[in-house]
Write a protein that holds these residues in place. Sequence first.
Motif, PDB file in Angstrom:
ATOM      1  N   PHE A  20       0.818  -1.199   0.000  1.00 31.52           N
ATOM      2  CA  PHE A  20       0.000   0.000   0.000  1.00 31.52           C
ATOM      3  C   PHE A  20       0.861   1.261   0.000  1.00 31.52           C
ATOM      4  CE2 PHE A  20      -2.013   3.235   2.793  1.00 31.52           C
ATOM      5  CZ  PHE A  20      -2.945   3.693   1.883  1.00 31.52           C
ATOM      6  N   TYR A  21       1.801   1.351   0.931  1.00 30.83           N
ATOM      7  CA  TYR A  21       2.592   2.572   1.031  1.00 30.83           C
ATOM      8  C   TYR A  21       3.582   2.747  -0.118  1.00 30.83           C
ATOM      9  CZ  TYR A  21       0.495   4.092   5.331  1.00 30.83           C
ATOM     10  OH  TYR A  21      -0.401   4.538   6.260  1.00 30.83           O
ATOM     11  N   TRP A  84      -6.979   7.366  -1.040  1.00 37.14           N
ATOM     12  CA  TRP A  84      -6.389   6.476  -0.043  1.00 37.14           C
ATOM     13  C   TRP A  84      -7.141   5.142  -0.025  1.00 37.14           C
ATOM     14  CZ3 TRP A  84      -8.059   4.052   4.411  1.00 37.14           C
ATOM     15  CH2 TRP A  84      -7.078   3.622   5.314  1.00 37.14           C
ATOM     16  N   LEU A  87      -6.503   2.997  -3.199  1.00 38.57           N
ATOM     17  CA  LEU A  87      -5.211   2.304  -3.145  1.00 38.57           C
ATOM     18  C   LEU A  87      -5.225   1.180  -2.114  1.00 38.57           C
ATOM     19  CD1 LEU A  87      -2.722   5.314  -3.399  1.00 38.57           C
ATOM     20  CD2 LEU A  87      -3.379   3.710  -5.205  1.00 38.57           C
ATOM     21  N   PHE A  88      -5.813   1.430  -0.963  1.00 43.13           N
ATOM     22  CA  PHE A  88      -5.859   0.412   0.091  1.00 43.13           C
ATOM     23  C   PHE A  88      -6.699  -0.788  -0.343  1.00 43.13           C
ATOM     24  CE2 PHE A  88      -6.922  -1.362   4.272  1.00 43.13           C
ATOM     25  CZ  PHE A  88      -5.663  -1.393   4.852  1.00 43.13           C
ATOM     26  N   THR A  91      -4.884  -2.778  -2.983  1.00 35.75           N
ATOM     27  CA  THR A  91      -3.798  -3.590  -2.428  1.00 35.75           C
ATOM     28  C   THR A  91      -4.343  -4.842  -1.768  1.00 35.75           C
ATOM     29  OG1 THR A  91      -2.495  -1.582  -2.057  1.00 35.75           O
ATOM     30  CG2 THR A  91      -1.798  -3.571  -0.890  1.00 35.75           C
TER      31      THR A  91
END
Length: 131
Positions: A20-21, A84, A87-88, A91
């Motif tokens: 994720f990051y 956010w 993307l989370f 993932t």
Amino acid sequence: MTAKPDISTPEHIRRLVDGFYAQVRVDPMLGGIFNGLIAERWPEHLAKMYRFWGTVLLNEASYTGAPFRPHATMPLQQAHFDRWLALFHGTIDKLFFGPVADLAHMNAERMAQMFISRINRIREHPENFIQ
């Protein structure tokens, strides 16, 4: 084709957080905000996120803290939380499948909703926010 595992180990948490990051750091909308605030402290931040998500998803009880406080005065809008979440969720879906993965989706949604709601309240009534 190998079935995706559910999130069930600390290694799974690390894969989720790292994956994720890695995206957040280069994202046109989020990267500048996160990189600007975290700067060279990425290893420390990732370790904190391993503890946070390990506690939330695996009941590790390794995280202590107030997750909202660092976000309270950040220049975040609903669009940042939408990105956010995209993307989370992406993932999670790429790496995992199962009840704990579903719980991760649900907790992320709740957290984003709570954070933006509190941020907006602070902006409307900054006199009520104690740092």
